[in-house]
Design an enzyme around this catalytic site. Sequence first.
Site, short mmCIF file in Angstrom:
data_model
loop_
_atom_site.label_atom_id
_atom_site.label_comp_id
_atom_site.label_asym_id
_atom_site.label_seq_id
_atom_site.Cartn_x
_atom_site.Cartn_y
_atom_site.Cartn_z
N LYS A 176 0.82 -1.19 0.00
CA LYS A 176 0.00 0.00 0.00
C LYS A 176 0.87 1.26 0.00
CE LYS A 176 -0.71 2.19 3.70
NZ LYS A 176 0.53 2.67 4.36
N HIS A 213 -5.53 1.19 6.89
CA HIS A 213 -5.52 0.59 8.22
C HIS A 213 -6.78 0.91 9.05
CE1 HIS A 213 -1.53 -0.21 7.04
NE2 HIS A 213 -0.94 0.86 7.50
C1 BG6 Z 1 2.39 2.30 7.47
C2 BG6 Z 1 2.42 3.78 7.21
O1 BG6 Z 1 1.48 1.67 6.61
O2 BG6 Z 1 2.01 2.05 8.82
C3 BG6 Z 1 3.36 4.46 8.19
O3 BG6 Z 1 2.84 4.02 5.89
C4 BG6 Z 1 3.01 4.11 9.61
O4 BG6 Z 1 3.31 5.89 8.02
C5 BG6 Z 1 2.89 2.59 9.78
O5 BG6 Z 1 4.03 4.61 10.46
C6 BG6 Z 1 2.38 2.22 11.15
O6 BG6 Z 1 2.45 0.83 11.31
P1 BG6 Z 1 2.62 0.17 12.75
O7 BG6 Z 1 2.58 -1.29 12.48
O8 BG6 Z 1 3.92 0.66 13.30
O9 BG6 Z 1 1.45 0.65 13.56
#
Ligand code: BG6
Length: 486
Positions: free
Chosen positions: A145, A237
């Site tokens: 993504k 997400h």
């Molecule tokens: C990613 C984003 O998909 O998810 C990032 O591009 C973000 O900007 C990250 O920091 C967060 O993922 P996690 O697993 O650390 O919550």
Amino acid sequence: MAVLPTFDMLLFGGTGDLVTRKLLPALYRRYAAGQVSAESRIFGIARSGLSRSDYIAQAETACRGFLGDEFDSALWDGFKGLLDYIKIDAGAPADYDQLAATLKDREHFVRVFFFSTASNLFTLFCDNLARIGVVTPLSRVVLEKPLGHDTASADLINQQVGAVFAERQIYRIDHYLGKEAVQNLMALRFGNALFEPLWRRGLIKHVQITVAEELGVERRGHFYDKTGALRDMVQNHLLQLLCIMAMEPPASSDPDAVRDEKLKVLRALRPLRDRDVLTKTVRGQYKAGAVRGLPVPGYLQEADIAPDSTTETFAALKVEIDTWRWAGVPFYLRTGKRLQDRITELVVTFDEVPHPIFEQPQTSQTANELVIRLTPDESITMTILAKNPGEGMRLKPVSLQLDLGETFKTRSLDAYERLLMDTVKGNLTLFMRRDELDAAWRWIDPILAGWQQYDDRPKAYIAGTWGPAAASSLLGRDGFSWHDEL
Ligand code: BG6
């Protein structure tokens, strides 16, 4: 754990952040767990002219850093034997010859092409893979993504990838779906009869989904400035978390049964059009401040950010789902960089009792709450009101708490460990189907357009806080507060 079928894993964007910080450590861990067969191979693919040993040295530094005490030199010696590097410049057809030669005579093994680059290169990769004839029936393609930047661009990429790979071969990643805690949310909802009767309007007042980060844009300024929080986090997400919270129970755990139900939620999201953005969304951008006591620069001072950038690093939205189950129940979504804490949390607030017979509790929290925490720790907390010891019937909120880490005492798989293994096994459940992605973009497009027209300047917030004050008013207008503000 069973050994996986032998595979060739081709990691495009092989010198990038995702491959070195996440994918290689994930593959090393599965190797250490004995799941990767000795004939399997892993290739980093990128533009730089690196030798195999250069690449292995880079990979080793990254894995040592990421894995800390888990890194074992003897195991690494075995793992590095699977690693290799191929130089490919996406647009240089001759560069693909080496790939064709490398894959020759291995058609009977699973082949995973993992595209971890900007999505505008996906088409070039696909066309060239088709041209050199390496897309076999056992091939899969994994798309990182964000896929495109709006409905039209995502559609074009999907069409072009779809011309080379069948839908059952396409794995669109949203790594949140690979998180143990997110799977636990499914277990909570669909493995227990307790919650289902309560999971609806009339019993639930509102739901909050917060994905808060302490980190800023790190080394990704160039990418982030073109993307912003809505596309980077909400489109994928947060909407996926919302789907799992709000979906109807699927008839089975088959990939399409689950994805059909998520799709229905996405299609039932009430559109946020034009001036809706002024009352139902908040966009913010951080200014210099302090996170955990350490000074940090503002967004506009970060590397690779345009000095007059209006990209949002924070977004909060009031989302409504037009179905019988959810009519009238707001879902508040919030995400941002450089916030006060690193927390991913879903909070379900239930209705108050219809007719209180005891003295009102002396607290602002008078309703039952279910708090599902995904990070930093994984826990489920239910607040109930209990009698405060002593004279009289004074009630007080108390917690029933389940710490999943403490309970199971095992390290849960990292999201990418699970997702990479699923691509090898051919399990699509935790990946987004094309129509889901399309529905998510269709809901996001009008918000982007509305922002452009009516709300182009994000509201400032100080790094290390919970975002712009307007995010509190978003709930305040409905008589609610964010969970951390109670
Ligand atoms: C990613 C984003 O998909 O998810 C990032 O591009 C973000 O900007 C990250 O920091 C967060 O993922 P996690 O697993 O650390 O919550």
